[in-house]
Structure formats: C-alpha cells, structure tokens
Design an enzyme around this catalytic site. Structure first.
Site, PDB file in Angstrom:
ATOM      1  N   ASP A  29       0.766  16.097 -10.669  1.00 33.51           N
ATOM      2  CA  ASP A  29       0.569  17.361 -10.935  1.00 33.51           C
ATOM      3  C   ASP A  29       2.092  17.988  -9.388  1.00 33.51           C
ATOM      4  O   ASP A  29       2.466  17.970  -9.101  1.00 33.51           O
ATOM      5  CB  ASP A  29      -0.535  16.484  -9.523  1.00 33.51           C
ATOM      6  CG  ASP A  29      -0.915  18.130  -9.329  1.00 33.51           C
ATOM      7  OD1 ASP A  29      -0.616  19.483  -9.753  1.00 33.51           O
ATOM      8  OD2 ASP A  29      -1.637  18.022  -8.126  1.00 33.51           O
TER       9      ASP A  29
ATOM     10  N   ASP B  86       2.260  25.047 -14.708  1.00 30.74           N
ATOM     11  CA  ASP B  86       1.187  23.560 -14.378  1.00 30.74           C
ATOM     12  C   ASP B  86       1.637  22.750 -15.464  1.00 30.74           C
ATOM     13  O   ASP B  86       1.267  23.304 -16.457  1.00 30.74           O
ATOM     14  CB  ASP B  86      -0.057  24.316 -13.846  1.00 30.74           C
ATOM     15  CG  ASP B  86      -0.545  23.586 -13.546  1.00 30.74           C
ATOM     16  OD1 ASP B  86       0.066  22.336 -11.880  1.00 30.74           O
ATOM     17  OD2 ASP B  86      -2.054  23.308 -13.179  1.00 30.74           O
TER      18      ASP B  86
END
Length: 555
Positions: free
Chosen positions: A218, A427
């Site tokens: 992440d 992301d």
C-alpha cells in the site's frame, strides 16, 4: 593525474616500509601478523575489484566527494585510483604495531555489524576482512491476488468484477475520507485501505525464526502491521498467524518513544511495561489495534532488516481478504520505504504484472537504486502537508487517438496547496483510475467519438461503474483508440489497450469492452493499478520525482 600517481606511489612505499618495520620486531605474533599482512596485500586487487563491482554510481559518488583533490576531469578510472589510495592508506596502518592491527580488526567487526550502511569507500576494506557486502537493492517478489487466493471454481467473471469494483469504491472512499477539514496535518500512521480491494501482495518473513506473511502493498499508508497471536479478535488469514513470543528479535516500543508520539491515537499499557499501542481505523469501518514493536523482516535471497517498526495487531476486523496484514510504503517516517532508506536510499520501484495475461512476466517490489531504463519518463513528486503519505504528481491532461483532450478546467487535476484537496495520486491499492468529473467526461467523450469512427457500437446500458461500453463487432480490442496520460515536465504514459479497455462478461454470444476509468466523486484523482500494470513505476523520494517505464516487468 601525475600528482595523483605520485601520491599513490608514496602510499605503496609506506605500506612496504610498514611491512619491514613489522619484521624487525620478531616474535610469534609478529610472524602471524606478517602472514596476515601478506594475505592482505594479495587481496589488494580483489578489494579494488570489489569497489568496481558495485557500479559506476558508487565511483561517481566517491569522485564527487573527492573531486577537489583532482585537477583533471573526473572519470571512473580516476575514481578507482582514489579507491586504491584509500585502500593502501588503511593497509599501511595495519602492520606498524600489534595495537593498530587489532584496532583495524575491531573496525572491521563494527563494519560487519553495520554492513547495511557501508559507504562507497568502505568496499575495499570490507573485502580485505572477508565481509560479505550487502546487496545494493532489496528485492521482494510480488503476487497478484488471483495467484494467492484463486476465485472459487465456477465463479462468473461478471459477479467477481462487480464485487471487486464495490471493494475498489470503498478503497477510494477511504483515501478521500481522511483528507480532513480541520487544518491539522494528517497522521503518518492513519490511512485507508479496505483489504478486500488489495490487489498485490508481498511475501516477507517476520521475526526470528521467520514466519512467512503475505502483506498487501500500500503506497497510501505508512505503518507495517500484521495479525499477532494471541488475538482477542482476528479474522481468518492464509497461513500461520505470527506469534511474537517465539521471536528472539521482537521488542515492544515504549510509550515515551518518538515512534509512539508520532501516532495520531497512541495508547499505553496499563501495566508496568509502558508499552505503546496503536489504533488504525479505516473509512469502510475496518480497523486494527495492537502493540507497536520492532522486529526483523526477512526478504528474498536471505536479505533481512533488523529493528523494523511494525504493528502487532491483537484486535482486527473488517475487509481484510485473508492477508496477514499491510506493508506500508507511503512517504511517512514509519513506512518500510523510509525505514530502509539509510541502507538502500529513499527510492523504490515496483512492476505490477498484467492480471489477465498468462505471460511469465513477474511482478516485483525493489528498494534501492537500479539502472534507469532509457524509456523512463519522470515527473515531479508534489508535497501535500495535509496528506503527507500519498504520492502526488502534476498531471496535465490526456490524449485520445493522438489528439489532446479539451473541454475541462485547467484546475481539475491540480492540487490546491491551500486546502490540500484535489490533485492526482499514484496508488497501488486502488484498481480503477478516477479523474475529476469534468476531466473524466471530456476523456470519455473523446474516446467515444474515436470509437464510433472506428466502427464500434456503444451500448445503451451501463455496466456497474462503467458508463462507456462497446460492442467491438469482431474487431480486436487492440484497435481501441490509444490513450496517453500527460504529466508536467513532458512525461507521457502511453497506456496499452489492456490497461484501459476492459473485457466484460465475455463469451461467444456476448463479448464487449468498457472504458476502464471512473469519475472521482470527491475531486481526488487517482492513477490505479490497472492502468499501472506492466509499467515499472519508480518512486524517487530523494530526487522528488516519479517515473513510468513501459514493459518494465520483464527487466
């Protein structure tokens, strides 16, 4: 260069004189010292080769720090000569006395203890004492969700896609949920990722002895955490839950520590240990609570990092999809990318393989500098004090079919530094890219016009979140109008069709594709992992830039 050669000759002479001086003293230990000195001298070339082995970058670094000693223009060859100077200087100091020798040995021991932080000029000395140099990069294999947790047999692609898109919407909501309106800086530990939307996993070992753990990668969060036993409340994960009681390298972090004070919601044990506790709450209602600690993380090729700050989750619930926890690679101080920066530099890259392809191309995550691909296009990495963990880039627009898309505001993709809102984020956890509403509408309409001109029929109905789906009428998906993302500084990201023209509920009787983008409801635009697949994406925090290189997984 003549002065440099003369200085080197003097150093070599000093080394020979030091050897003769040691011979005068006699005695058994001096005889042993002589033998050791001969061994050291015989390895001089090996030491030089070791320095050269670590590449041009190390030589250039050494040259830059010593350029004021050299009149001639710096080259790799002159840098190698400087390496020899440093080596012979250290060598000459060894045989002079018994004490000097053992001081050098003590220095080598210290170098071994801190071998992850070796500088360029230490390579030769390290080789003299047989110190195995650490790799200059930290390589981690990465696996797509479907390779780790295959869908149940008979699962239809349509129902699976709808489930993934719903989870992806929760992920996006979590990203924008913590933007905040109170003017305070966002906590470097608080981040949003519902794990059901996690697509790519890193396999790491935790503790001593090592327990294997699959962690969701992440870029939007900083803390590394995983479930720990005993658990007050834990979800079902794949593999054994980590038990810190069996790890000899596990250490609790005290409440008074800087790491604990960096948490937005720190807690402390009620007992006498004074241990720090963390709490993370996500936008979809998921959460993790537990002990803040340090332990060893082991990676591929027996590479390991000691004293990594991590969360040991004792109370975890929500959409975590069987993963053991999270590998936070955000920009904050607690992320794994920041923690390994002293050894590998504050730069990392990944390549996320095509989830639909049967190609042997592998996904990977690498910390440290690697040779830069000529095809890499870099753009500036932007700061946002209100969201310091996220990787913002200055995206300037799109092209469809070779023509620049117009019809949306110039500020639609811009980050507002006053409010911290808007902007474009790269992301790893979000699947489908989202753009500000007017920018997305302009992109969709430009694509629709090109698709119609190419003979594709737009469907009257929408499919889930996609509002631009097409019957190809026998045409290959590769004939879709090409799309390019543009960034400040002239960087372009030309997407292959499989990254934006997605097949839906295929079959001989019904086969169509949808434009794989969405409108951003909150104004925060995100470049998701579907659009990133196959690219080497470089996060160079040291030089404040992000790079994209096509066909990066095969490198």
């Amino acid at each position: 260069m003549a002065a440099l050669g003369s200085k080197l000759a003097m150093l070599q002479l000093t080394a020979r004189e030091a050897t003769r001086a040691a011979a005068k003293h006699g005695g058994a230990y001096h005889k042993a010292l002589m033998e050791r000195n001969r061994q050291l001298q015989s390895r001089a070339c090996e030491a030089t080769r070791a320095a050269a082995k670590h590449g041009r970058a190390c030589h250039e670094e050494l040259m830059e720090r010593n350029k004021h000693y050299v009149v001639d223009p710096p080259t790799v060859e002159t840098c190698q000569e400087l390496s020899k100077q440093l080596f012979y200087t250290r060598l000459a100091s060894i045989p002079g006395s018994y004490e000097s020798f053992w001081k050098e040995v003590d220095g080598a021991k210290l170098m071994w203890k801190n071998r992850k932080n070796l500088k360029a000029e230490d390579f030769g000395v390290a080789t003299l004492f047989g110190i195995e140099l650490p790799p200059r990069t930290l390589h981690i294999p990465v696996f797509h969700r479907d390779a780790v947790f295959p869908p149940p047999p008979g699962t239809k692609r349509g129902s699976l896609l709808r489930q993934r898109l719903a989870a992806d919407a929760a992920r996006y909501a979590s990203l924008v949920d913590t933007t905040g309106h109170d003017g305070r800086l966002h906590s470097p530990v608080l981040s949003g990722i519902p794990f059901e939307s996690g697509e790519y996993f890193a396999l790491v070992g935790v503790g001593t002895p090592s327990t294997k753990a699959l962690l969701v990668i992440d870029t939007g969060s900083d803390l590394v955490w995983l479930q720990c036993s005993p658990c007050r409340r834990c979800y079902v994960q794949a593999g054994r839950v980590f038990d810190p009681r069996g790890s000899s390298t596990y250490r609790r972090i005290l409440c008074s520590s800087p790491q604990c004070r960096a948490l937005r919601f720190p807690g402390c044990d009620s007992g006498s240990t004074g241990g720090c506790r963390y709490m993370i709450a996500y936008g979809d209602g998921s959460s993790s609570n537990g002990d803040l600690a340090t332990d060893k993380l082991a990676f591929s090729n027996d590479t390991y990092i000691f004293n990594v700050t991590l969360g040991c989750g004792r109370d975890n619930e929500g959409l975590f999809d069987s993963a053991a926890g999270l590998l936070g690679v955000g920009r904050g101080n607690m992320s794994i990318s920041t923690q390994v920066a002293p050894a590998y530099g504050h730069v990392f890259e990944y390549c996320l393989g095509d989830r639909t392809s049967r190609s042997t191309r592998s996904s990977y995550l690498v910390f440290g500098c690697t040779p830069e691909l000529p095809s890499t296009a870099f753009t500036a990495l932007l700061p946002n004090p209100r969201r310091p963990s996220l990787y913002y880039v200055d995206m300037t627009g799109f092209s469809v079919g070779g023509e620049r898309v117009t019809g949306f505001s110039n500020t639609s993709l811009k980050l507002d530094p006053a409010t911290g809102r808007g902007g474009v984020v790269v992301d790893s956890g979000t699947a489908i890219s989202r753009f500000a509403k007017d920018a997305y509408a302009a992109l969709r309409d430009a694509f629709d016009a090109r698709a119609a001109a190419a003979g594709m029929r737009k469907l009257a109905t929408e499919y889930s979140v996609f509002d631009a789906c097409y019957d190809l009428r026998g045409r290959p998906a590769a004939s879709a109008p090409p799309i390019v993302l543009h960034f400040a500084g002239g960087a372009d990201m030309a997407l292959p069709p499989e990254n934006y023209f997605l097949p839906m509920d295929g079959g001989k009787r019904r086969a169509y594709h949808c434009l794989g983008f969405e409108a951003a409801e909150d104004g925060l635009s995100v470049i998701g992992n579907v659009q990133q697949q196959g690219f080497r994406v470089v996060f160079d925090v040291e030089r404040e830039r992000v790079g994209f290189a096509p066909n990066g997984c095969s490198v």
